[in-house]
Design an enzyme around this catalytic site. Structure first.
Site, short mmCIF file in Angstrom:
data_model
loop_
_atom_site.label_atom_id
_atom_site.label_comp_id
_atom_site.label_asym_id
_atom_site.label_seq_id
_atom_site.Cartn_x
_atom_site.Cartn_y
_atom_site.Cartn_z
N HIS A 119 -55.07 -57.98 -32.38
CA HIS A 119 -55.27 -59.16 -31.53
C HIS A 119 -53.92 -59.57 -30.95
CE1 HIS A 119 -59.54 -60.10 -32.24
NE2 HIS A 119 -59.35 -59.56 -33.43
N ASN A 157 -59.06 -52.18 -29.25
CA ASN A 157 -59.76 -53.44 -29.03
C ASN A 157 -58.83 -54.62 -29.28
OD1 ASN A 157 -62.30 -51.61 -30.41
ND2 ASN A 157 -62.57 -52.51 -28.40
N ASP A 189 -66.19 -53.76 -38.81
CA ASP A 189 -65.94 -55.07 -38.20
C ASP A 189 -67.27 -55.82 -38.09
OD1 ASP A 189 -64.55 -57.19 -37.10
OD2 ASP A 189 -64.44 -56.35 -35.09
N HIS A 230 -58.54 -52.57 -35.57
CA HIS A 230 -59.42 -51.99 -34.54
C HIS A 230 -58.64 -51.56 -33.29
CE1 HIS A 230 -59.47 -56.18 -33.23
NE2 HIS A 230 -60.42 -56.53 -34.10
N GLY A 289 -67.35 -58.73 -32.94
CA GLY A 289 -67.62 -57.90 -34.11
C GLY A 289 -68.70 -56.89 -33.80
#
Length: 385
Positions: free
Chosen positions: A197, A221, A276, A218, A311
């Site tokens: 993130h 992403n 996730d 992830h 998710g």
């Protein structure tokens, strides 16, 4: 009860995925909660022998990033909801998992950590993963942007202390004020610092890895795309052999070409397939909570009202089946990404993650179509074939 006196169960005839390769029509024996040596066979008086010809036996799956399942969420911070989520994923072959939280206030996250840590202590969870609140507002995904904050040492310590030594991973954006210092703090406290993130440039991610970051949340992403002039986090994380990268192989989060790129660059020894998953995993379409937000699931895809992916509804048996039947991955490589690599990242490779004598009897039985027909955890059948 010792391994020599424990009741024995022998599984025969299946193709067994071992660290050395595929054992065709092999045999595996369980003594109590552990895998027994190759010379041990279940006796007729008290021992059970199951013929599993036409099936596969693989190690139990390990999910290092999962928020819930079965209509329940770890962010609820209650044992009842947490155990519902755990049971849902166990029935799909995940015998070891971390409970992932979602961005909330520090008070809420500390409360959740305190409650969930009890389940770690009693063996239901392998640890906690804090995803947020120390993430980039520009890459927040399905996290409430109003609750994001910089990773000040006091805030990071508060969450670690609330978890009472059970925090195994924390996702953060290293470009935030205090980000690199937070990576060092997590490393010193024995937790895995995961880059995710994030809007961090290449050099900042490199600095985070040098400071101790060892995982990528992830990959692809919630981070900038790989660029030829600004390679960003993707290049920095893929190229460093010290970093394990998470991939969500559900056909929604990643194009197959991106999956192939990551596997070729990092290899299955550095790739961990994750779900996730949020509360809708194992359930149907509908409206579900994800931390303080509501998520709509349509056609098995979870999104916020404005369309952001929130998710997944994935379970790891589906990730394996897709890897082998759609992506063309050899089952041995898929098993490494589902079991062996995450076990090593968590420091559990001496206990689980591969089918070797002396390790926990964590295994999954699959039919010829790679559908789960049996799940054993520590020698007990959760789903008996």
């Amino acid at each position: 009860m010792t391994a020599s006196t424990a009741p024995l169960t022998t599984l025969t005839g299946a193709d067994i995925v071992r660290p050395t390769g595929i054992d065709r029509g092999g045999r595996i024996t369980v003594a109590g909660s552990r895998l027994a040596g190759p010379a041990t066979v279940a006796r007729e008086n008290g021992g059970e022998i199951l013929d599993l010809a036409g099936h596969w036996i693989v190690p139990g799956f390990i999910d290092i990033h999962v928020h819930g399942g079965g209509g329940a969420s770890f962010s609820a911070g209650t044992a009842e909801e947490a155990l519902t989520a755990v049971d849902t994923h166990r029935r799909h072959g995940t015998t070891t998992l971390l409970a992932s939280t979602v961005t909330g206030t520090l008070d809420d996250l500390a409360r959740q950590a305190s409650a969930l840590s009890e389940l770690v202590e009693q063996g239901d969870l392998a640890g906690l993963h804090f995803e947020g609140p120390f993430i980039s507002p520009g890459r927040c995904g399905a996290h409430d942007p109003a609750l994001l904050r910089a990773p000040e040492p006091e805030a990071v310590r508060r969450l670690l202390d609330a978890a009472r030594g059970t925090a195994r991973m924390m996702t953060l954006a290293p470009e935030l004020p205090g980000g690199i210092e937070a990576v060092r703090l997590l490393t010193e406290r024995g937790a895995i610092a995961a880059v995710g993130h994030t809007d961090a440039p290449y050099d900042t991610v490199r600095a985070a890895v040098e400071a101790g970051a060892r995982a990528a949340t992830h990959l692809f992403n919630a981070m900038p795309a790989l660029g030829h002039r600004a390679p960003g986090p993707v290049a920095a994380l893929l190229e460093d052999e010290r970093v394990t990268v998470e991939l969500i192989n559900d056909g929604t989060h990643l194009h197959p070409a991106a999956l192939r790129l990551a596997l070729r660059a990092a290899g299955p020894d550095r790739v961990a397939f994750i779900t996730d998953a949020m509360g809708a995993a194992g359930m149907g379409d509908g409206s579900y909570p994800l931390g303080p937000l509501r998520v709509e699931v349509t056609g098995g895809v979870a999104r916020l009202p404005e369309g952001t992916i929130a998710g997944s509804t994935l379970t790891l048996d589906r990730a394996l089946r897709r890897a082998v039947t759609v992506d063309g991955l050899p089952i041995e490589e898929a098993v490494r990404a589902l079991s062996t690599t995450p076990a090593r990242l968590l420091g559990l490779a001496d206990r689980t993650g591969s089918l070797e004598p002396g390790k926990d009897a964590d295994l999954v039985v699959l039919d010829a179509a790679f559908t789960v027909t049996g799940v054993m955890r520590r020698g007990e059948w959760l789903v008996k074939p």
